[in-house]
Enzyme design. Structure first.
Site, PDB file in Angstrom:
ATOM      1  N   ARG A 122     -92.279  57.086 -46.505  1.00  0.00           N
ATOM      2  CA  ARG A 122     -93.563  56.856 -45.857  1.00  0.00           C
ATOM      3  C   ARG A 122     -93.845  57.897 -45.113  1.00  0.00           C
ATOM      4  O   ARG A 122     -93.280  58.592 -44.326  1.00  0.00           O
ATOM      5  CB  ARG A 122     -93.091  55.748 -44.864  1.00  0.00           C
ATOM      6  CG  ARG A 122     -94.358  54.995 -44.283  1.00  0.00           C
ATOM      7  CD  ARG A 122     -94.198  53.866 -43.265  1.00  0.00           C
ATOM      8  NE  ARG A 122     -95.190  53.555 -42.410  1.00  0.00           N
ATOM      9  CZ  ARG A 122     -95.110  53.082 -41.270  1.00  0.00           C
ATOM     10  NH1 ARG A 122     -94.062  52.622 -40.649  1.00  0.00           N
ATOM     11  NH2 ARG A 122     -96.317  52.762 -40.578  1.00  0.00           N
ATOM     12  N   THR A 144     -88.001  58.626 -44.251  1.00  0.00           N
ATOM     13  CA  THR A 144     -87.197  58.574 -45.413  1.00  0.00           C
ATOM     14  C   THR A 144     -86.999  57.730 -46.309  1.00  0.00           C
ATOM     15  O   THR A 144     -86.981  56.483 -45.709  1.00  0.00           O
ATOM     16  CB  THR A 144     -85.792  59.276 -45.535  1.00  0.00           C
ATOM     17  OG1 THR A 144     -84.833  58.420 -44.589  1.00  0.00           O
ATOM     18  CG2 THR A 144     -85.692  60.435 -44.431  1.00  0.00           C
ATOM     19  N   TRP A 184     -92.331  48.285 -47.448  1.00  0.00           N
ATOM     20  CA  TRP A 184     -90.846  48.781 -47.691  1.00  0.00           C
ATOM     21  C   TRP A 184     -90.251  47.531 -48.716  1.00  0.00           C
ATOM     22  O   TRP A 184     -89.419  47.955 -49.479  1.00  0.00           O
ATOM     23  CB  TRP A 184     -89.831  48.454 -46.458  1.00  0.00           C
ATOM     24  CG  TRP A 184     -90.335  49.621 -45.611  1.00  0.00           C
ATOM     25  CD1 TRP A 184     -91.060  49.439 -44.358  1.00  0.00           C
ATOM     26  CD2 TRP A 184     -89.853  50.966 -45.947  1.00  0.00           C
ATOM     27  NE1 TRP A 184     -90.889  50.872 -43.756  1.00  0.00           N
ATOM     28  CE2 TRP A 184     -90.288  51.526 -44.390  1.00  0.00           C
ATOM     29  CE3 TRP A 184     -89.049  51.674 -46.628  1.00  0.00           C
ATOM     30  CZ2 TRP A 184     -90.062  53.043 -44.511  1.00  0.00           C
ATOM     31  CZ3 TRP A 184     -88.931  53.140 -46.511  1.00  0.00           C
ATOM     32  CH2 TRP A 184     -89.365  53.569 -45.538  1.00  0.00           C
ATOM     33  N   TYR A 243     -97.179  59.206 -42.488  1.00  0.00           N
ATOM     34  CA  TYR A 243     -98.234  58.322 -41.738  1.00  0.00           C
ATOM     35  C   TYR A 243     -98.313  59.320 -40.413  1.00  0.00           C
ATOM     36  O   TYR A 243     -97.842  60.217 -40.069  1.00  0.00           O
ATOM     37  CB  TYR A 243     -97.987  56.988 -41.421  1.00  0.00           C
ATOM     38  CG  TYR A 243     -96.695  56.728 -40.614  1.00  0.00           C
ATOM     39  CD1 TYR A 243     -96.431  56.577 -39.386  1.00  0.00           C
ATOM     40  CD2 TYR A 243     -95.415  56.717 -41.538  1.00  0.00           C
ATOM     41  CE1 TYR A 243     -95.285  56.188 -38.723  1.00  0.00           C
ATOM     42  CE2 TYR A 243     -94.234  56.297 -40.821  1.00  0.00           C
ATOM     43  CZ  TYR A 243     -94.160  56.233 -39.528  1.00  0.00           C
ATOM     44  OH  TYR A 243     -92.902  55.980 -38.891  1.00  0.00           O
ATOM     45  N   GLU A 299     -95.608  62.031 -38.981  1.00  0.00           N
ATOM     46  CA  GLU A 299     -94.313  61.330 -38.950  1.00  0.00           C
ATOM     47  C   GLU A 299     -94.149  60.850 -40.478  1.00  0.00           C
ATOM     48  O   GLU A 299     -94.728  60.627 -41.189  1.00  0.00           O
ATOM     49  CB  GLU A 299     -94.398  59.901 -38.170  1.00  0.00           C
ATOM     50  CG  GLU A 299     -92.910  59.334 -38.065  1.00  0.00           C
ATOM     51  CD  GLU A 299     -92.769  58.451 -36.945  1.00  0.00           C
ATOM     52  OE1 GLU A 299     -91.594  57.787 -36.999  1.00  0.00           O
ATOM     53  OE2 GLU A 299     -93.558  58.059 -36.207  1.00  0.00           O
ATOM     54  N   ASP A 302     -98.849  59.321 -36.652  1.00  0.00           N
ATOM     55  CA  ASP A 302     -98.423  58.291 -35.533  1.00  0.00           C
ATOM     56  C   ASP A 302     -99.608  58.309 -34.359  1.00  0.00           C
ATOM     57  O   ASP A 302    -100.363  59.148 -34.420  1.00  0.00           O
ATOM     58  CB  ASP A 302     -97.166  58.670 -35.115  1.00  0.00           C
ATOM     59  CG  ASP A 302     -96.228  57.460 -34.462  1.00  0.00           C
ATOM     60  OD1 ASP A 302     -96.634  56.440 -34.711  1.00  0.00           O
ATOM     61  OD2 ASP A 302     -95.238  57.885 -33.529  1.00  0.00           O
ATOM     62  N   GLU A 310     -86.515  58.652 -39.483  1.00  0.00           N
ATOM     63  CA  GLU A 310     -87.869  58.844 -39.046  1.00  0.00           C
ATOM     64  C   GLU A 310     -87.916  60.183 -38.057  1.00  0.00           C
ATOM     65  O   GLU A 310     -87.321  60.185 -37.241  1.00  0.00           O
ATOM     66  CB  GLU A 310     -88.345  57.650 -38.350  1.00  0.00           C
ATOM     67  CG  GLU A 310     -88.187  56.247 -39.384  1.00  0.00           C
ATOM     68  CD  GLU A 310     -88.535  55.196 -37.975  1.00  0.00           C
ATOM     69  OE1 GLU A 310     -89.017  55.093 -37.385  1.00  0.00           O
ATOM     70  OE2 GLU A 310     -87.639  53.997 -38.436  1.00  0.00           O
TER      71      GLU A 310
END
Length: 482
Positions: A60, A73, A440, A62, A70, A64, A16
Site C-alpha cells: 500500500r 509492505t 487488504w 499513500y 507512507e 499520510d 509501515e
C-alpha cells in the site's frame, strides 16, 4: 494449555514506513513539504483519482496526514522476504521523488527532493515505523502486551537507529540535556498499551483490525520501533520479536520482567549505550536493560533448539540462528564496550562511530551543525547521495539480502501469502485498464457488472475466485476501453 506447537513459526507480518520530506532548491521558488508530497503523488492521483492505492507488488502506498509519504509492505511470512519488501519501499519512494524533480525542472523549479527514513524532524515532530504481527485471538492483547513490554522497551539497545538529542528551548518540561540517544522513537511514546496512535502514542496499539478472520486472529501493532537503514538491524528488530512472540505463545517459561514505569524506563535506556542503568521492576527488584535483554536472549537460544521448523514457508531455523548470532554479538558488545564486532550492522552503533570520528577530527562539540547534518543524511534514501547508501556501497555496512531480491520485490508481490493474489489482480487490472477497488481483504471490479472477491486467509496464495475474477476482466477487456 500452550505447547511448542502453539507457536506460530509461520507468521504474517508487515512494516509501515513514514518518510520525512524536504525540498532543497537553488534560487528558485521555495516549496513546502506538503507541496512536494502532492507533486510526488500527482501521477498516482491522475491515474487512480486517489493518493491512497495498492500497487502491483501487493503493498500500500499513500500520503499520510501532513506531508509524509507512507509505504506499507505487502503481507510477508518470512524475515528476509519482509526485509526485501521493506527496502523495496525505499526504491519506490525514491523513484517518485526523482520523477517529481524532473516534473518541477520542466517548470523551471530546480532542486532536489530529500526523503529521510528516520523518525524525528529538526523541530521534534515524530513520524513512525510501525510493525505488524498476526497473533492468535486466544491470548488477550493486554496480557500479551504485559509479557512483551519489557522486551520492546529494552529492544532499542540492540537495534535502535540512533540520534543526537537537542533540547527544545521552547519546551519547559524538557528534562534531558544534549546527548546521543540510541533510539529516535523513545522520547515520543507516552503509554504502554493504548488505542491511540498520534495524540498519545503507545508502545503497542490496540486498534483491532486483523485483516483476517477476526475470530481466530488479531493484529499486534507495534509503534515504538525506529526506522532502520541497515538490513541486519531490521533483521534483528523483527527476528528477535518473532522469537519472543513464539516463546509467549508456547508458554516457554519466559519470566515476568514487568517494569514499574514503562515510559520513564524507555527514555532512560535510550540515553545509556552501556545498558547499565538500573530499572525498577513491579516486583520490587531492579535489573538493567542489558540484563533484561540477556535473560530474553538466553531463553530464545534454548527455544531455537526445539523450535518447530515451519512446514511451508515462514522464517527457517537457519535464519533464526543468524538472528541469534547477531543478537548475542550485540549483547557482548554492549557488555564489553567494544563494538567492533557489530559496527557494520547496527544503525545506532554505525552512526555513533561516524559522529565520534567527526568529533575527533574536527574538535567539534555535539551541538555542531556538521554533526546534525551527519545525523540527518545517514537516513537519506537516495542511492549515491545518502550517507548510509555511500557506506553500504563501499562495503562498510553489511548486507542481509541482495539488491536483486529487493528490486524483484519492487514489481512482484510475495508468492507465499495473500499478497500474491492481490498482486495478480492489480497487474491484470493495470494491463487491461480495468478500474478496481482494492483493500487488504476485498477486491472488486465495478463494471460491466460488479464482481468481488474477499480474501480472508492471509496465508493463502491460491484462490480459484481470483482466477475467475481475472478471467472476467479479460473477457470484458474491450468494454473498459470504450
Amino acid at each position: 494449555m500452550s505447547t511448542v506447537e502453539s507457536a506460530l513459526t509461520r507468521r504474517i507480518m508487515g512494516i509501515e514506513t513514514e518518510y520525512g520530506l524536504t525540498f532543497v532548491d537553488g534560487d528558485s521558488k521555495k516549496l513546502r513539504p506538503d507541496e512536494i508530497a502532492r507533486r510526488m503523488f500527482r501521477p498516482i492521483v491522475e491515474k487512480y483519482s486517489s493518493s491512497n492505492i495498492f500497487i502491483p507488488n501487493g503493498s500500500r502506498l499513500y500520503l499520510d496526514v501532513g506531508s509524509h509519504p507512507e509505504y506499507a509492505t505487502a503481507e510477508c511470512d518470512n524475515l528476509t522476504q519482509l526485509i526485501n519488501f521493506e527496502k523495496a519501499g525505499d526504491v519506490i519512494a525514491d523513484r517518485m521523488a526523482v520523477d517529481a524533480e524532473e516534473s518541477l525542472a520542466k517548470e523551471d523549479i530546480a532542486g532536489q527532493v530529500y526523503l529521510f527514513k528516520n523518525n524525528v524532524d529538526s523541530v521534534g515532530n515524530s513520524y513512525g515505523c510501525h510493525e505488524n504481527y498476526l497473533v492468535g485471538r486466544s491470548m488477550p492483547l493486554k496480557a500479551l502486551g504485559k509479557r512483551l513490554m519489557p522486551f520492546l522497551i529494552t529492544r532499542q539497545l540492540i537495534c535502535g537507529a540512533g540520534r543526537i538529542h537537542h533540547p527544545n528551548p521552547l519546551d519547559k518540561g524538557e528534562s534531558f540535556p544534549l546527548g546521543y540517544c540510541i533510539s529516535q522513537r523513545s522520547d515520543h511514546v507516552w503509554e504502554g498499551v493504548s488505542s491511540a496512535t498520534t495524540r498519545s502514542r503507545p508502545i503497542i496499539n490496540t486498534r483491532d483490525e486483523p485483516h483476517a478472520d477476526s475470530h481466530s486472529y488479531r493484529r499486534l501493532h507495534v509503534i515504538v520501533g525506529d526506522a532502520n537503514m541497515a538490513e541486519p538491524s531490521i533483521a534483528l528488530k523483527v527476528g528477535s520479536t518473532l522469537l519472543v512472540l513464539e516463546m509467549i505463545e508456547a508458554d516457554f517459561g519466559l519470566p515476568s520482567l514487568e517494569l514499574a514505569n514503562d515510559i520513564a524506563s524507555i527514555r532512560e535506556i535510550s540515553r545509556d549505550a552501556t545498558g547499565s542503568t538500573l530499572l525498577s521492576l513491579k516486583d520490587g527488584t531492579t535489573m538493567t536493560a542489558l540484563q533484561i535483554q540477556q535473560v530474553v536472549f538466553e531463553h530464545a537460544s534454548k527455544w531455537l533448539e526445539q523450535r518447530p521448523e515451519p512446514e511451508f514457508s515462514g522464517t527457517s531455523n537457519t535464519e533464526m540462528a543468524r538472528v541469534l548470532d547477531l543478537w548475542g554479538r550485540m549483547l557482548k558488545a554492549i557488555e564489553s564496550g567494544d563494538f567492533s564486532e557489530v559496527d557494520t550492522e547496527i544503525d545506532w552503533v554505525i552512526k555513533k562511530k561516524l559522529i565520534d570520528r567527526f568529533i575527533q577530527r574536527g574538535n567539534l562539540g555535539l551541538d555542531d551543525p556538521k554533526l546534525a547534518q551527519v545525523d540527518l543524511t545517514y537516513h537519506d534514501i537516495r542511492p549515491g547521495r545518502g550517507l548510509f547508501s555511500v557506506l553500504q556501497s563501499r562495503g562498510m555496512i553489511k548486507r542481509w539480502t541482495t539488491d536483486e531480491a529487493i528490486l524483484a520485490a519492487v514489481d512482484t508481490a510475495p508468492d507465499t501469502t495473500r499478497a500474491h493474489l492481490r498482486g495478480r489482480i492489480l497487474k491484470a487490472a493495470d494491463t487491461l485498464g480495468v478500474p478496481v477497488t482494492v483493500d487488504w481483504m476485498r477486491h472488486k471490479v465495478n463494471r460491466p457488472e460488479p464482481q468481488s472477491v474477499e480474501l480472508g486467509d492471509p496465508f493463502s496464495a491460491v484462490n480459484s475466485e481470483v482466477d475467475q475474477l481475472i478471467e472476467y476482466m479479460t473477457v470484458h477487456a474491450e468494454s473498459y476501453r470504450s
